[in-house]
Scaffold this motif. Sequence first.
Motif, mmCIF file in Angstrom:
data_model
loop_
_atom_site.group_PDB
_atom_site.id
_atom_site.type_symbol
_atom_site.label_atom_id
_atom_site.label_comp_id
_atom_site.label_asym_id
_atom_site.label_seq_id
_atom_site.Cartn_x
_atom_site.Cartn_y
_atom_site.Cartn_z
ATOM 1 N N ARG A 1 0.741 -1.112 -0.132
ATOM 2 C CA ARG A 1 0.065 -0.051 0.050
ATOM 3 C C ARG A 1 0.934 1.330 -0.131
ATOM 4 O O ARG A 1 0.453 1.991 -0.726
ATOM 5 C CB ARG A 1 -0.865 0.108 1.306
ATOM 6 C CG ARG A 1 -2.267 -0.521 1.024
ATOM 7 C CD ARG A 1 -3.328 -0.234 2.046
ATOM 8 N NE ARG A 1 -4.008 -1.532 2.380
ATOM 9 C CZ ARG A 1 -3.625 -2.416 3.222
ATOM 10 N NH1 ARG A 1 -2.569 -2.200 4.104
ATOM 11 N NH2 ARG A 1 -4.414 -3.571 3.421
ATOM 12 N N ARG A 2 1.755 1.261 0.788
ATOM 13 C CA ARG A 2 2.559 2.363 1.108
ATOM 14 C C ARG A 2 3.650 2.450 -0.390
ATOM 15 O O ARG A 2 3.722 3.784 -0.696
ATOM 16 C CB ARG A 2 3.663 2.371 2.017
ATOM 17 C CG ARG A 2 3.127 2.603 3.499
ATOM 18 C CD ARG A 2 4.065 2.817 4.472
ATOM 19 N NE ARG A 2 4.912 1.524 4.595
ATOM 20 C CZ ARG A 2 5.764 1.247 5.533
ATOM 21 N NH1 ARG A 2 5.751 1.849 6.815
ATOM 22 N NH2 ARG A 2 6.392 0.363 5.574
ATOM 23 N N LYS B 1 3.410 6.022 -2.715
ATOM 24 C CA LYS B 1 4.522 6.698 -2.916
ATOM 25 C C LYS B 1 4.775 6.614 -4.417
ATOM 26 O O LYS B 1 4.885 7.810 -4.881
ATOM 27 C CB LYS B 1 5.640 5.890 -2.414
ATOM 28 C CG LYS B 1 7.024 6.679 -2.619
ATOM 29 C CD LYS B 1 8.162 5.994 -1.926
ATOM 30 C CE LYS B 1 9.403 6.745 -1.974
ATOM 31 N NZ LYS B 1 10.523 6.063 -1.341
ATOM 32 N N GLY B 2 4.129 5.565 -5.298
ATOM 33 C CA GLY B 2 4.478 5.846 -6.607
ATOM 34 C C GLY B 2 3.502 6.735 -7.483
ATOM 35 O O GLY B 2 3.757 7.087 -8.429
ATOM 36 N N ARG B 3 2.525 6.982 -6.590
ATOM 37 C CA ARG B 3 1.340 8.012 -7.159
ATOM 38 C C ARG B 3 1.711 9.152 -6.630
ATOM 39 O O ARG B 3 0.676 10.143 -6.795
ATOM 40 C CB ARG B 3 -0.085 7.527 -6.816
ATOM 41 C CG ARG B 3 -0.498 5.995 -7.269
ATOM 42 C CD ARG B 3 -1.988 6.030 -6.686
ATOM 43 N NE ARG B 3 -2.474 4.623 -7.296
ATOM 44 C CZ ARG B 3 -2.609 3.628 -6.383
ATOM 45 N NH1 ARG B 3 -2.933 3.994 -5.088
ATOM 46 N NH2 ARG B 3 -3.149 2.374 -6.615
ATOM 47 N N GLY B 4 2.714 9.414 -5.883
ATOM 48 C CA GLY B 4 3.117 10.845 -5.551
ATOM 49 C C GLY B 4 2.300 11.243 -4.403
ATOM 50 O O GLY B 4 2.393 12.362 -3.958
ATOM 51 N N GLN B 5 1.786 10.397 -3.479
ATOM 52 C CA GLN B 5 0.910 10.769 -2.377
ATOM 53 C C GLN B 5 2.032 10.588 -1.171
ATOM 54 O O GLN B 5 3.016 9.624 -1.290
ATOM 55 C CB GLN B 5 -0.097 9.730 -2.106
ATOM 56 C CG GLN B 5 -1.269 10.006 -3.118
ATOM 57 C CD GLN B 5 -2.408 8.949 -2.898
ATOM 58 O OE1 GLN B 5 -2.604 8.202 -1.893
ATOM 59 N NE2 GLN B 5 -3.187 9.009 -3.997
ATOM 60 N N PRO B 6 2.021 11.151 -0.201
ATOM 61 C CA PRO B 6 2.792 10.991 0.935
ATOM 62 C C PRO B 6 2.844 9.560 1.727
ATOM 63 O O PRO B 6 2.059 8.975 1.666
ATOM 64 C CB PRO B 6 2.371 12.347 2.029
ATOM 65 C CG PRO B 6 1.178 12.664 1.522
ATOM 66 C CD PRO B 6 0.919 12.189 0.329
#
Length: 120
Positions: free
Chosen positions: A110-111, A115-120
């Motif tokens: 999930r993390r 991260k791959g989508r640019g979310q923190p």
Amino acid sequence: MHGLGELELKVMDVLWRSEAPLRVRDVLDRLPPERRFAYTTIMTVLDRLHDKGWLERTRTGRAYRYSPARSRGEASADLLREVLDSSGDAESVLLHFAASVSERESELLRRALEKGRGQP
């Protein structure tokens, strides 16, 4: 690892665990003691792994020092990518894999996706 024989995998394991490049003798001395290998056998394995792109080598005097061309994680990710590309049904492979992961692995996935989508 796909494309690696049993001894090649043992040699790669020694190199992945090392913090510095190793000579043939260093690799030979660090292999598990359950079976003794000849110096020339390990030299040949290292040479073949270099030819296959698994290892980098630098000459130090008359000897080469070998180090992995990729980390264990990178090599494993490349293998997973190869499996997905050759499966003909990446969705099914991923669904079966997702059903087999632990809670911790699920959280890591999930993390990584966030991260791959640019979310923190």
